[in-house]
Design a protein around this motif. Sequence first.
Motif, PDB file in Angstrom:
ATOM      1  N   UNK A 115      16.505   9.003  -2.097  1.00 38.56           N
ATOM      2  CA  UNK A 115      15.907   7.672  -1.991  1.00 38.56           C
ATOM      3  C   UNK A 115      14.441   7.697  -2.404  1.00 38.56           C
ATOM      4  N   UNK A 116      13.707   8.737  -2.017  1.00 37.34           N
ATOM      5  CA  UNK A 116      12.289   8.819  -2.372  1.00 37.34           C
ATOM      6  C   UNK A 116      12.120   8.978  -3.881  1.00 37.34           C
ATOM      7  N   UNK A 117      12.880   9.884  -4.505  1.00 41.03           N
ATOM      8  CA  UNK A 117      12.785  10.063  -5.956  1.00 41.03           C
ATOM      9  C   UNK A 117      13.130   8.769  -6.686  1.00 41.03           C
ATOM     10  N   UNK A 118      14.150   8.072  -6.190  1.00 39.54           N
ATOM     11  CA  UNK A 118      14.540   6.802  -6.793  1.00 39.54           C
ATOM     12  C   UNK A 118      13.411   5.783  -6.673  1.00 39.54           C
ATOM     13  N   UNK A 119      12.790   5.740  -5.505  1.00 36.64           N
ATOM     14  CA  UNK A 119      11.708   4.789  -5.255  1.00 36.64           C
ATOM     15  C   UNK A 119      10.508   5.069  -6.153  1.00 36.64           C
ATOM     16  N   UNK A 120      10.163   6.339  -6.301  1.00 32.07           N
ATOM     17  CA  UNK A 120       9.023   6.722  -7.139  1.00 32.07           C
ATOM     18  C   UNK A 120       9.241   6.293  -8.586  1.00 32.07           C
ATOM     19  N   UNK A 121      10.482   6.403  -9.057  1.00 38.03           N
ATOM     20  CA  UNK A 121      10.783   6.054 -10.445  1.00 38.03           C
ATOM     21  C   UNK A 121      10.912   4.547 -10.655  1.00 38.03           C
ATOM     22  N   UNK A 122      11.057   3.777  -9.572  1.00 37.97           N
ATOM     23  CA  UNK A 122      11.209   2.325  -9.692  1.00 37.97           C
ATOM     24  C   UNK A 122       9.892   1.594  -9.877  1.00 37.97           C
ATOM     25  N   UNK A 123       8.835   2.069  -9.216  1.00 37.83           N
ATOM     26  CA  UNK A 123       7.572   1.328  -9.156  1.00 37.83           C
ATOM     27  C   UNK A 123       6.402   2.273  -9.396  1.00 37.83           C
ATOM     28  N   UNK A 124       5.195   1.742  -9.638  1.00 45.66           N
ATOM     29  CA  UNK A 124       4.020   2.605  -9.766  1.00 45.66           C
ATOM     30  C   UNK A 124       3.815   3.462  -8.519  1.00 45.66           C
ATOM     31  N   UNK A 125       3.218   4.634  -8.720  1.00 44.56           N
ATOM     32  CA  UNK A 125       3.016   5.576  -7.614  1.00 44.56           C
ATOM     33  C   UNK A 125       2.205   4.944  -6.488  1.00 44.56           C
ATOM     34  N   UNK A 126       1.199   4.139  -6.830  1.00 42.62           N
ATOM     35  CA  UNK A 126       0.388   3.503  -5.783  1.00 42.62           C
ATOM     36  C   UNK A 126       1.236   2.602  -4.899  1.00 42.62           C
ATOM     37  N   UNK A 127       2.251   1.946  -5.486  1.00 44.74           N
ATOM     38  CA  UNK A 127       3.115   1.058  -4.712  1.00 44.74           C
ATOM     39  C   UNK A 127       4.040   1.863  -3.804  1.00 44.74           C
ATOM     40  N   UNK A 128       4.714   2.878  -4.355  1.00 44.00           N
ATOM     41  CA  UNK A 128       5.655   3.666  -3.548  1.00 44.00           C
ATOM     42  C   UNK A 128       4.936   4.444  -2.452  1.00 44.00           C
ATOM     43  N   UNK A 129       3.785   5.045  -2.779  1.00 38.63           N
ATOM     44  CA  UNK A 129       3.096   5.872  -1.784  1.00 38.63           C
ATOM     45  C   UNK A 129       2.512   5.032  -0.658  1.00 38.63           C
ATOM     46  N   UNK A 130       1.881   3.901  -0.992  1.00 36.25           N
ATOM     47  CA  UNK A 130       1.327   3.044   0.053  1.00 36.25           C
ATOM     48  C   UNK A 130       2.424   2.395   0.886  1.00 36.25           C
ATOM     49  N   UNK A 131       3.539   2.036   0.255  1.00 35.60           N
ATOM     50  CA  UNK A 131       4.653   1.446   0.999  1.00 35.60           C
ATOM     51  C   UNK A 131       5.236   2.445   1.992  1.00 35.60           C
ATOM     52  N   UNK A 132       5.156   3.739   1.654  1.00 42.58           N
ATOM     53  CA  UNK A 132       5.734   4.771   2.529  1.00 42.58           C
ATOM     54  C   UNK A 132       5.000   4.891   3.857  1.00 42.58           C
ATOM     55  N   UNK A 133       3.830   4.229   4.000  1.00 42.71           N
ATOM     56  CA  UNK A 133       3.080   4.314   5.257  1.00 42.71           C
ATOM     57  C   UNK A 133       3.828   3.685   6.430  1.00 42.71           C
TER      58      UNK A 133
END
Length: 296
Positions: A236-254
Amino acid sequence: MSSTARRLNGEGLLLLLGLAIGWGLNWPVMKIVVAEVPPLTFRGLCLLIGGLGVLTIARQAGLALTLPRERLGQILWLSFFNIIGWNIFATYGVAHLPSGRAALLGYTMPLWCVPLSIWWLGEAMTKRRALALVLGAGGVVALMREQVLHLSQAPLGVFLMVTAAASWAAGTVLLKRWQIPLNTVALTGWMMLLGGVPMLIAAYFVDGMPAALPSASALWGLAYNVVVGFMFGYWAWNKLVLLVPVSVSSLSSLITPLVGVLAGAVVLHESPGWPEAIAAALILGAVAVINAKRGA
């Protein structure tokens, strides 16, 4: 590969929700397991079994499993940062810190990820991303409250968790940069397997053989890690990283450390209060800002 959107769509939000619950609950579970199972043995087993499980699913689904030979070096680096670096440092770190505190330090990852994505990927630091970063960082600080005063009592644990966060951030940005031409399921399985085998070999020399069979709770925790934390979580994380910019996936992971703190309160009887409420508002605000409809 999915084309990169600027914010989380319906699929991305479902992945984020699953990760927040699955990985958030895993922090107190990890604390229980490492009390009985040596750290390297624990994570090596999870990675080996989980990696084989993911590759089996990929094969049953008829997905290609062949690694692109010209990208093997990049895949090894991804495995080193995302799998070996994160798991070794985080597992030893959580053994030296309360689970909630370890989760918070681990999720300083976006503070590393955003500048790395600007440097390595050329992502722009827009006002929206800057605001989301400030809100997210404020949420992490609020969650840590007076725990900051106790971090000096466990400097090794702090060092290990911050190093784990930096390793995860580097692997996340490189995954986005290199765009390996392999389906996400197979790539996830190979990364786990390539990281798990050397960890198990090292565990034989470092941890030795377990002195006794772990308790039922530790075995259930091990199973949870394999299925939810690793097989689902890494895919799920790899999929999420490839879907959106890194700033979006990393900040959303908070959102995940919020779940981790709440899970620690329920499972390990830690005591959340008004700082957690403030942190929740800040972190949810960061996720809302970074995923708002207007272009970032």
